[in-house]
Design a protein around this motif. Structure first.
Motif, PDB file in Angstrom:
ATOM      1  N   LYS A 135       8.157  57.361  22.312  1.00  0.00           N
ATOM      2  CA  LYS A 135       6.739  58.405  24.015  1.00  0.00           C
ATOM      3  C   LYS A 135       5.999  56.552  24.949  1.00  0.00           C
ATOM      4  CE  LYS A 135       2.839  55.961  21.743  1.00  0.00           C
ATOM      5  NZ  LYS A 135       1.702  55.018  21.047  1.00  0.00           N
ATOM      6  N   GLN A 136       5.587  56.904  25.463  1.00  0.00           N
ATOM      7  CA  GLN A 136       5.231  56.963  26.519  1.00  0.00           C
ATOM      8  C   GLN A 136       4.161  55.473  26.439  1.00  0.00           C
ATOM      9  OE1 GLN A 136       6.628  56.737  30.557  1.00  0.00           O
ATOM     10  NE2 GLN A 136       8.281  58.154  29.060  1.00  0.00           N
ATOM     11  N   PHE A 137       4.968  54.333  26.662  1.00  0.00           N
ATOM     12  CA  PHE A 137       3.871  52.752  25.954  1.00  0.00           C
ATOM     13  C   PHE A 137       3.659  52.054  27.771  1.00  0.00           C
ATOM     14  CE2 PHE A 137       3.062  48.435  24.508  1.00  0.00           C
ATOM     15  CZ  PHE A 137       2.151  49.475  23.271  1.00  0.00           C
ATOM     16  N   GLN A 138       2.541  51.411  28.104  1.00  0.00           N
ATOM     17  CA  GLN A 138       2.805  49.975  29.812  1.00  0.00           C
ATOM     18  C   GLN A 138       3.821  50.785  30.348  1.00  0.00           C
ATOM     19  OE1 GLN A 138       3.955  47.139  27.763  1.00  0.00           O
ATOM     20  NE2 GLN A 138       2.319  46.012  28.191  1.00  0.00           N
ATOM     21  N   GLY A 139       3.747  52.108  31.033  1.00  0.00           N
ATOM     22  CA  GLY A 139       4.104  53.129  32.419  1.00  0.00           C
ATOM     23  C   GLY A 139       5.786  53.287  31.192  1.00  0.00           C
ATOM     24  N   LYS A 140       6.874  52.751  30.411  1.00  0.00           N
ATOM     25  CA  LYS A 140       8.159  53.362  30.114  1.00  0.00           C
ATOM     26  C   LYS A 140       8.648  53.369  28.809  1.00  0.00           C
ATOM     27  CE  LYS A 140       8.184  47.771  31.573  1.00  0.00           C
ATOM     28  NZ  LYS A 140       8.721  46.351  30.940  1.00  0.00           N
ATOM     29  N   THR A 141       9.333  54.189  28.023  1.00  0.00           N
ATOM     30  CA  THR A 141       9.999  54.784  27.271  1.00  0.00           C
ATOM     31  C   THR A 141      10.553  54.118  27.220  1.00  0.00           C
ATOM     32  OG1 THR A 141      10.807  56.076  28.374  1.00  0.00           O
ATOM     33  CG2 THR A 141      11.842  56.351  26.299  1.00  0.00           C
ATOM     34  N   ALA A 142       9.428  53.709  25.158  1.00  0.00           N
ATOM     35  CA  ALA A 142       9.518  53.164  24.200  1.00  0.00           C
ATOM     36  C   ALA A 142       9.682  54.084  22.907  1.00  0.00           C
ATOM     37  CB  ALA A 142       7.888  51.836  23.594  1.00  0.00           C
ATOM     38  N   GLN A 143      10.919  53.074  22.280  1.00  0.00           N
ATOM     39  CA  GLN A 143      12.192  53.801  21.136  1.00  0.00           C
ATOM     40  C   GLN A 143      10.514  52.930  19.796  1.00  0.00           C
ATOM     41  OE1 GLN A 143      15.008  52.390  22.132  1.00  0.00           O
ATOM     42  NE2 GLN A 143      16.068  53.854  21.043  1.00  0.00           N
ATOM     43  N   VAL A 144      10.202  54.107  19.165  1.00  0.00           N
ATOM     44  CA  VAL A 144       9.197  53.428  17.819  1.00  0.00           C
ATOM     45  C   VAL A 144       9.914  53.664  16.591  1.00  0.00           C
ATOM     46  CG1 VAL A 144       6.749  53.864  16.927  1.00  0.00           C
ATOM     47  CG2 VAL A 144       7.472  54.660  19.244  1.00  0.00           C
ATOM     48  N   VAL A 145       9.555  52.335  15.909  1.00  0.00           N
ATOM     49  CA  VAL A 145      10.293  52.201  15.036  1.00  0.00           C
ATOM     50  C   VAL A 145       8.779  51.446  13.917  1.00  0.00           C
ATOM     51  CG1 VAL A 145      11.683  50.758  13.945  1.00  0.00           C
ATOM     52  CG2 VAL A 145      12.630  51.139  15.567  1.00  0.00           C
ATOM     53  N   GLU A 146       8.581  52.237  12.409  1.00  0.00           N
ATOM     54  CA  GLU A 146       7.983  52.364  11.795  1.00  0.00           C
ATOM     55  C   GLU A 146       8.646  51.637  10.720  1.00  0.00           C
ATOM     56  OE1 GLU A 146       4.918  54.876   9.334  1.00  0.00           O
ATOM     57  OE2 GLU A 146       7.212  55.324   8.941  1.00  0.00           O
ATOM     58  N   LEU A 147       8.125  50.285   9.733  1.00  0.00           N
ATOM     59  CA  LEU A 147       8.378  49.690   9.301  1.00  0.00           C
ATOM     60  C   LEU A 147       7.372  49.499   8.354  1.00  0.00           C
ATOM     61  CD1 LEU A 147       9.034  46.072  10.905  1.00  0.00           C
ATOM     62  CD2 LEU A 147      10.974  47.719  10.687  1.00  0.00           C
ATOM     63  N   ILE A 148       8.083  49.631   6.635  1.00  0.00           N
ATOM     64  CA  ILE A 148       7.036  50.188   5.431  1.00  0.00           C
ATOM     65  C   ILE A 148       7.387  48.991   4.421  1.00  0.00           C
ATOM     66  CG2 ILE A 148       6.462  51.637   2.850  1.00  0.00           C
ATOM     67  CD1 ILE A 148       5.559  52.834   6.231  1.00  0.00           C
ATOM     68  N   ALA A 149       6.425  47.983   4.140  1.00  0.00           N
ATOM     69  CA  ALA A 149       6.555  47.173   2.819  1.00  0.00           C
ATOM     70  C   ALA A 149       7.095  47.324   1.629  1.00  0.00           C
ATOM     71  CB  ALA A 149       4.910  46.494   2.437  1.00  0.00           C
ATOM     72  N   GLU A 150       7.941  47.298   1.201  1.00  0.00           N
ATOM     73  CA  GLU A 150       8.626  47.604   0.049  1.00  0.00           C
ATOM     74  C   GLU A 150       8.087  47.137  -1.752  1.00  0.00           C
ATOM     75  OE1 GLU A 150      12.293  45.293   0.802  1.00  0.00           O
ATOM     76  OE2 GLU A 150      13.383  47.123   1.551  1.00  0.00           O
TER      77      GLU A 150
END
Length: 217
Positions: A135-150
């Motif tokens: 996604k575009q974030f702060q004018g930069k291309t950001a990779q979004v990683v989702e962490l899910i609690a175990e």
């Protein structure tokens, strides 16, 4: 009958193996490892940050502050309080027009809590993770990683990290508490500061005459 049982056992084994591997997305790990390595190579940084909170009803709050991080040490400044952590001791300083107070804790008492330093290593234990897109974030291309609690008793059941695709810098993150609350942090004006002295992360009560000290160590 034995063949059916064997087939069923093999099917469950394959299914379990698939589920376990799905919990640790290899593509996400590459992104996370690069982010963690970038943080360790920094040897310290300062930044401004924006913090927002929104509860399940849509009511929200927004604050801005300053942060300095070096290894396990950090110093966090908000409009109504400052937090100092030298890796061993945590000081939480609060002041109003006519009142000053500092609460002192051992850093070990804060274990399990999300801090500006351990956000970079959060994925290493207690969370599964996956790369969910860009996604575009702060004018930069950001990779979004989702962490899910175990585990169900984790402070946050879900965390999303926005990581600069070009530099592997952490640009911001969102935390979900499972009760409808969303906490968002965004870094601005990130500057490398390798020469931050250890004393910068220590709160000196002698500099604040008349301050009330609450020592919980």
């Amino acid at each position: 009958m034995k063949q059916i049982a064997l087939f069923y056992t093999l099917f469950l084994t394959l299914l379990f193996t698939f589920e376990v591997s799905a919990q640790k997305d290899p593509k996400a790990k590459i992104v996370l490892d690069a982010m963690s390595e970038k943080f360790q190579a920094m040897n310290g940084f300062t930044a401004n940050f924006d913090f927002t909170f929104q509860d399940a009803s849509g009511t929200g709050d927004r604050q801005s502050g300053d942060i300095a991080v070096k290894g396990e040490q950090y110093r966090l400044k908000l409009p109504d309080q400052e937090i100092y952590n030298d890796g061993k001791t945590v000081w939480t300083y609060i002041q109003s027009d006519n009142y000053k107070e500092v609460t002192i804790n051992d850093a070990s008492q804060m274990e399990g809590e999300l801090t500006p330093s351990n956000i970079y290593r959060l994925y290493e234990s207690g969370y599964s993770y996956k790369l969910i897109g860009e996604k575009q974030f702060q004018g930069k291309t950001a990779q979004v990683v989702e962490l899910i609690a175990e585990k169900n008793n984790a402070p946050f059941e879900q965390v999303k990290l926005m990581i600069d695709k070009g530099s592997s810098s952490l640009l911001g993150w969102e935390m979900f508490d499972g009760q409808g609350g969303v906490f968002s942090y965004t870094f601005n004006n990130l500057k490398l500061e390798a020469n931050l002295p250890a004393s910068y992360f220590v709160f000196d009560t002698k500099q604040y005459p008349g301050i009330e000290v609450i020592d919980l160590r």
